[in-house]
Design a protein around this motif. Structure first.
Motif, PDB file in Angstrom:
ATOM      1  N   LYS A 142       0.830  -1.206   0.000  1.00 45.91           N
ATOM      2  CA  LYS A 142       0.000   0.000   0.000  1.00 45.91           C
ATOM      3  C   LYS A 142       0.859   1.249   0.000  1.00 45.91           C
ATOM      4  O   LYS A 142       0.570   2.220  -0.725  1.00 45.91           O
ATOM      5  N   GLU A 178       2.271   1.795  -3.404  1.00 45.84           N
ATOM      6  CA  GLU A 178       1.240   2.338  -4.297  1.00 45.84           C
ATOM      7  C   GLU A 178       1.052   3.833  -4.074  1.00 45.84           C
ATOM      8  O   GLU A 178       0.939   4.611  -5.025  1.00 45.84           O
ATOM      9  N   SER A 211       1.844   6.737  -6.783  1.00 49.13           N
ATOM     10  CA  SER A 211       0.720   7.592  -7.159  1.00 49.13           C
ATOM     11  C   SER A 211       1.037   9.069  -6.935  1.00 49.13           C
ATOM     12  O   SER A 211       0.571   9.943  -7.669  1.00 49.13           O
TER      13      SER A 211
END
Length: 298
Positions: A86, A89, A93
């Motif tokens: 996570k 990510e 991002s």
């Protein structure tokens, strides 16, 4: 140059691709099903896990005839693995995803706001600092009314046996509603039974009163509060018992067992409702809400 004897060696780094494979196997319980998810062969996955186990010096899976299950060390790594994936990510991002801007008007009931919202908003603000989130904490019925009036973009509401129609929103959390009182207290033994309730319009209130009425138990409403803290105060003082989400029960409160003679309450749900035509900032916050509840379950 040789390394000083008292300096620890460099620890190995965990490969993100291997971690993704490990998490897929752990969640599916099968090398074959995980291979379909990550688009590799089962034998390739076996080699990845073998190297991972050698790197960590611990067995991660117990291989059985039809499935695999985690060892205690594997369960520990699963928690780290999910968090690392996570975080990876979010980091990617931050640089590759378009920068989000705008404002999101977000509603939540009191119980959700106290246990889920702080961590959720902190995480969202770190990833999307240009988005302004305005939060309204209110009763579910009032939050629905504000959503219908286009005063909110997103809202969480509680739903139970007599609560909001689940077909209108997306169920993001389900858990038991249980009877709770002070540990060692005598409120549950009194007659009529003193109960501490949420305000009118809350599904906890309707679920508890319906259960007591159907069971033919004589009761009196000793305390009413729109906030969980108010209901909790009455229970801590041993002035009343209450219907509470199981996850909110903590000392000095305790769940009242079947020997108390109280009727079962069943499960209640938390729903996520959206207004029509949401923007990208609101949709992104909605995905954070669902992800937060997924982690809350584990």
């Amino acid at each position: 140059m040789s390394q000083p004897a008292d300096m620890p060696g460099t620890l190995p780094l965990l490969d993100t691709d291997v971690l993704r494979t490990f998490v897929a196997i752990a969640e599916s319980g099968s090398f074959t099903r995980a291979a379909q998810q990550v688009f590799r062969t089962p034998s390739a996955l076996s080699m990845q896990i073998k190297r991972l186990e050698e790197t960590l010096g611990q067995p991660l899976f117990v291989r059985e005839a039809r499935q695999v299950r985690l060892t205690p060390e594997g369960e520990t790594l699963l928690s780290f693995g999910r968090r690392l994936l996570k975080l990876n990510e979010e980091a990617v991002s931050q640089f590759l995803a378009p920068s989000l801007e705008g404002k999101v008007r977000f509603g939540t009931p009191d119980d959700v706001g106290t246990r889920i919202l702080p961590g959720l908003l902190a995480q969202f603000a770190r990833s999307h600092p240009s988005v302004q989130v305005d939060v309204v904490v209110d009763r579910s019925a009032d939050l629905i009314d504000q959503l219908d009036k286009d005063e909110l973009d997103l809202t969480l509401v509680t739903a139970g046996n007599q609560g909001q129609d689940p077909s209108r929103g997306e169920v993001v959390h389900t858990e038991p509603l249980v009877w709770v009182g002070r540990e060692g207290g005598i409120a549950a033994q009194r007659s009529p039974l003193p109960v501490s309730l949420a305000a009118h319009g809350c599904c906890w209130r309707s679920m508890s009163l319906d259960a007591l009425d159907k069971a033919g138990i004589d009761y009196r409403i000793a305390y009413t509060s729109i906030h969980c803290a108010g209901q909790e105060a009455a229970m801590v003082a041993d002035l009343a018992i209450s219907a509470f989400p199981q996850s909110l029960v903590k000392p000095p409160l305790t769940q009242l067992g079947t020997q108390s003679g109280l009727p079962p309450l069943g499960d209640y749900q938390i729903l996520l409702l959206r207004r029509d035509g949401l923007g990208s900032a609101s949709e992104t916050l909605a995905s954070y809400v669902k992800d937060m509840f997924d982690r809350f379950k584990t």
